[in-house]
Design a protein around this motif. Structure first.
Motif, PDB file in Angstrom:
ATOM      1  N   ARG A 198       0.810  -1.219   0.000  1.00  0.00           N
ATOM      2  CA  ARG A 198       0.000   0.000   0.000  1.00  0.00           C
ATOM      3  C   ARG A 198       0.844   1.270   0.000  1.00  0.00           C
ATOM      4  O   ARG A 198       0.436   2.288  -0.540  1.00  0.00           O
ATOM      5  N   HIS A 199       2.033   1.214   0.601  1.00  0.00           N
ATOM      6  CA  HIS A 199       2.821   2.423   0.789  1.00  0.00           C
ATOM      7  C   HIS A 199       4.114   2.479  -0.021  1.00  0.00           C
ATOM      8  O   HIS A 199       4.880   3.438   0.115  1.00  0.00           O
ATOM      9  N   ARG A 200       4.336   1.509  -0.884  1.00  0.00           N
ATOM     10  CA  ARG A 200       5.605   1.468  -1.619  1.00  0.00           C
ATOM     11  C   ARG A 200       5.790   2.663  -2.541  1.00  0.00           C
ATOM     12  O   ARG A 200       6.892   3.198  -2.658  1.00  0.00           O
ATOM     13  N   VAL A 201       4.735   3.154  -3.165  1.00  0.00           N
ATOM     14  CA  VAL A 201       4.843   4.312  -4.047  1.00  0.00           C
ATOM     15  C   VAL A 201       5.177   5.562  -3.235  1.00  0.00           C
ATOM     16  O   VAL A 201       6.066   6.337  -3.611  1.00  0.00           O
ATOM     17  N   THR A 202       4.500   5.724  -2.098  1.00  0.00           N
ATOM     18  CA  THR A 202       4.780   6.872  -1.225  1.00  0.00           C
ATOM     19  C   THR A 202       6.228   6.861  -0.766  1.00  0.00           C
ATOM     20  O   THR A 202       6.900   7.893  -0.757  1.00  0.00           O
ATOM     21  N   ILE A 203       6.727   5.705  -0.395  1.00  0.00           N
ATOM     22  CA  ILE A 203       8.105   5.586   0.072  1.00  0.00           C
ATOM     23  C   ILE A 203       9.081   5.882  -1.072  1.00  0.00           C
ATOM     24  O   ILE A 203      10.069   6.594  -0.886  1.00  0.00           O
TER      25      ILE A 203
ATOM     26  N   GLU B  60       8.529   7.804  -3.654  1.00  0.00           N
ATOM     27  CA  GLU B  60       8.472   9.250  -3.889  1.00  0.00           C
ATOM     28  C   GLU B  60       9.241  10.011  -2.810  1.00  0.00           C
ATOM     29  O   GLU B  60       9.949  10.973  -3.106  1.00  0.00           O
ATOM     30  N   SER B  61       9.106   9.583  -1.568  1.00  0.00           N
ATOM     31  CA  SER B  61       9.827  10.230  -0.467  1.00  0.00           C
ATOM     32  C   SER B  61      11.333  10.077  -0.634  1.00  0.00           C
ATOM     33  O   SER B  61      12.095  11.018  -0.398  1.00  0.00           O
ATOM     34  N   ARG B  62      11.777   8.905  -1.041  1.00  0.00           N
ATOM     35  CA  ARG B  62      13.210   8.678  -1.279  1.00  0.00           C
ATOM     36  C   ARG B  62      13.732   9.593  -2.376  1.00  0.00           C
ATOM     37  O   ARG B  62      14.799  10.192  -2.247  1.00  0.00           O
ATOM     38  N   ALA B  63      12.971   9.686  -3.451  1.00  0.00           N
ATOM     39  CA  ALA B  63      13.394  10.534  -4.570  1.00  0.00           C
ATOM     40  C   ALA B  63      13.468  11.999  -4.139  1.00  0.00           C
ATOM     41  O   ALA B  63      14.426  12.703  -4.477  1.00  0.00           O
ATOM     42  N   ALA B  64      12.486  12.467  -3.381  1.00  0.00           N
ATOM     43  CA  ALA B  64      12.482  13.854  -2.907  1.00  0.00           C
ATOM     44  C   ALA B  64      13.656  14.099  -1.959  1.00  0.00           C
ATOM     45  O   ALA B  64      14.338  15.119  -2.055  1.00  0.00           O
ATOM     46  N   TYR B  65      13.917  13.178  -1.070  1.00  0.00           N
ATOM     47  CA  TYR B  65      15.034  13.305  -0.136  1.00  0.00           C
ATOM     48  C   TYR B  65      16.359  13.349  -0.893  1.00  0.00           C
ATOM     49  O   TYR B  65      17.206  14.198  -0.631  1.00  0.00           O
TER      50      TYR B  65
END
Length: 134
Positions: free
Chosen positions: A110-115, A117-122
């Protein structure tokens, strides 16, 4: 921080922390999780496990199976045939663990896309040398 500053003695840490850490290390290990998932649908033979778990060596499979059996998570049944037929099956405790693993994998899905995206932003903010893909 030194031991004196924490108010926790090494005896307390050893008595209470290590057993939980050992259990978590065992059940959260890459191969243990894969074996538990593979054996979740009923008894499974060694060769079936070996074929279904990509990248595991015979030695690692053997060691992990022994450890899981020792911990009471698997039962090993030897059938008196020629050659001997050996099957592994989850115990009730391991079935409960499997249910928890399903919850964790559902959460990850459920959260793999959010994670991602967060990694890419970081990375874009904190590691600009990585740059954008070409």
């Amino acid at each position: 921080m030194s031991q004196g500053n924490t108010g926790v003695t090494s005896q307390v840490v050893s008595a209470e922390g290590c057993p939980v850490r050992e259990v978590l290390d065992r059940v959260a290990g890459k191969w243990s999780v894969m074996i538990i998932v593979a054996a979740a649908h009923g008894p499974i033979r060694f060769t079936e496990l070996e074929r279904s778990i990509e990248g595991i060596s015979r030695r690692m499979l053997t060691l992990t199976l022994r450890n899981l059996e020792r911990d009471g998570l698997l039962t090993r049944t030897v059938h008196p045939t020629v050659p001997p037929k050996v099957e592994y099956e989850l115990t009730p405790v391991a079935r409960e663990l499997h249910a928890s693993l399903l919850g964790l994998t559902d959460w990850a899905e459920r959260h793999r896309v959010t994670i991602a995206e967060s990694r890419a932003a970081y990375d874009a903010e904190h590691r600009p040398e990585l740059g954008a893909p070409l």
